[in-house]
Design an enzyme around this catalytic site. Structure first.
Site, short mmCIF file in Angstrom:
data_model
loop_
_atom_site.label_atom_id
_atom_site.label_comp_id
_atom_site.label_asym_id
_atom_site.label_seq_id
_atom_site.Cartn_x
_atom_site.Cartn_y
_atom_site.Cartn_z
N GLN A 89 -11.60 -21.96 -38.48
CA GLN A 89 -11.82 -22.57 -39.91
C GLN A 89 -12.36 -21.45 -40.95
O GLN A 89 -13.42 -21.07 -41.03
CB GLN A 89 -12.68 -23.98 -40.00
CG GLN A 89 -12.65 -24.58 -41.36
CD GLN A 89 -13.45 -25.85 -41.28
OE1 GLN A 89 -13.63 -26.38 -40.28
NE2 GLN A 89 -13.64 -26.47 -42.35
N PHE A 90 -11.43 -20.80 -41.73
CA PHE A 90 -11.79 -19.66 -42.44
C PHE A 90 -12.54 -19.99 -43.65
O PHE A 90 -13.31 -19.47 -44.31
CB PHE A 90 -10.62 -18.61 -42.72
CG PHE A 90 -9.73 -19.24 -43.98
CD1 PHE A 90 -9.93 -19.12 -45.43
CD2 PHE A 90 -8.81 -20.25 -43.55
CE1 PHE A 90 -9.33 -19.46 -46.33
CE2 PHE A 90 -7.86 -20.74 -44.53
CZ PHE A 90 -8.05 -20.56 -45.83
N THR A 91 -12.26 -21.48 -43.78
CA THR A 91 -13.06 -22.05 -45.21
C THR A 91 -14.53 -22.20 -45.03
O THR A 91 -15.34 -22.29 -45.98
CB THR A 91 -12.61 -23.36 -45.16
OG1 THR A 91 -12.61 -24.35 -44.50
CG2 THR A 91 -11.00 -23.22 -45.78
#
Length: 145
Positions: free
Chosen positions: A78-80
């Site tokens: 989850q790069f967010t």
């Protein structure tokens, strides 16, 4: 490296309606990578998660780890987690590792978790995923290295 670890009684990930990973009792691990992350960072985080004492002992206190209770890990990229919304309303993701580096780090992180003996399921790197979970407690821990 940033992680949101949630103690779950069950969790699953679907991509295009197909289940790609699921666990019963264990930790749902949402993981994001920064450009500075390396093998040492990955190993530290894997050891931390596998030993994290967030499961109840016989007295009901959070005193046992996933390894002690036979739990698994469901690891979802989850790069967010590197989203910065301190200015304006649209988050910036410039603090996240570039996708090709993040993919390599994600794959290696899953390997390291497995090397430690943890049963690991995973999401699909870069995929549009539906993550479903039952957060037991709720217990949610933020980790960063």
């Amino acid at each position: 490296m940033r992680v949101v670890a949630q103690r779950v009684s069950r969790a699953q990930v679907r991509v295009d309606g197909e289940r790609v990973g699921q666990i019963g009792w264990g930790l749902l691990v949402l993981v994001g990578f920064g450009p500075q992350d390396n093998e040492g960072t990955l190993r530290w985080m894997a050891e931390k998660l596998w030993g994290l004492r967030v499961f109840a002992d016989d007295a009901g206190r959070m005193n046992r780890s996933a390894s002690e209770v036979g739990g698994g890990l469901l690891v979802v990229s989850q790069f967010t987690l590197y989203g910065d919304a301190s200015r304006g309303l649209r988050p910036s993701f410039t603090g996240a590792a570039p996708p090709e580096d993040a993919r390599r780090l994600y794959e290696r992180f899953v390997e390291v978790c497995r090397e430690l003996g943890s049963p690991v399921e995973e999401g699909e790197f870069g995929g549009m995923m539906d993550v479903e979970l039952v957060n037991a407690g709720p217990v949610t821990i933020l980790l960063e290295r």
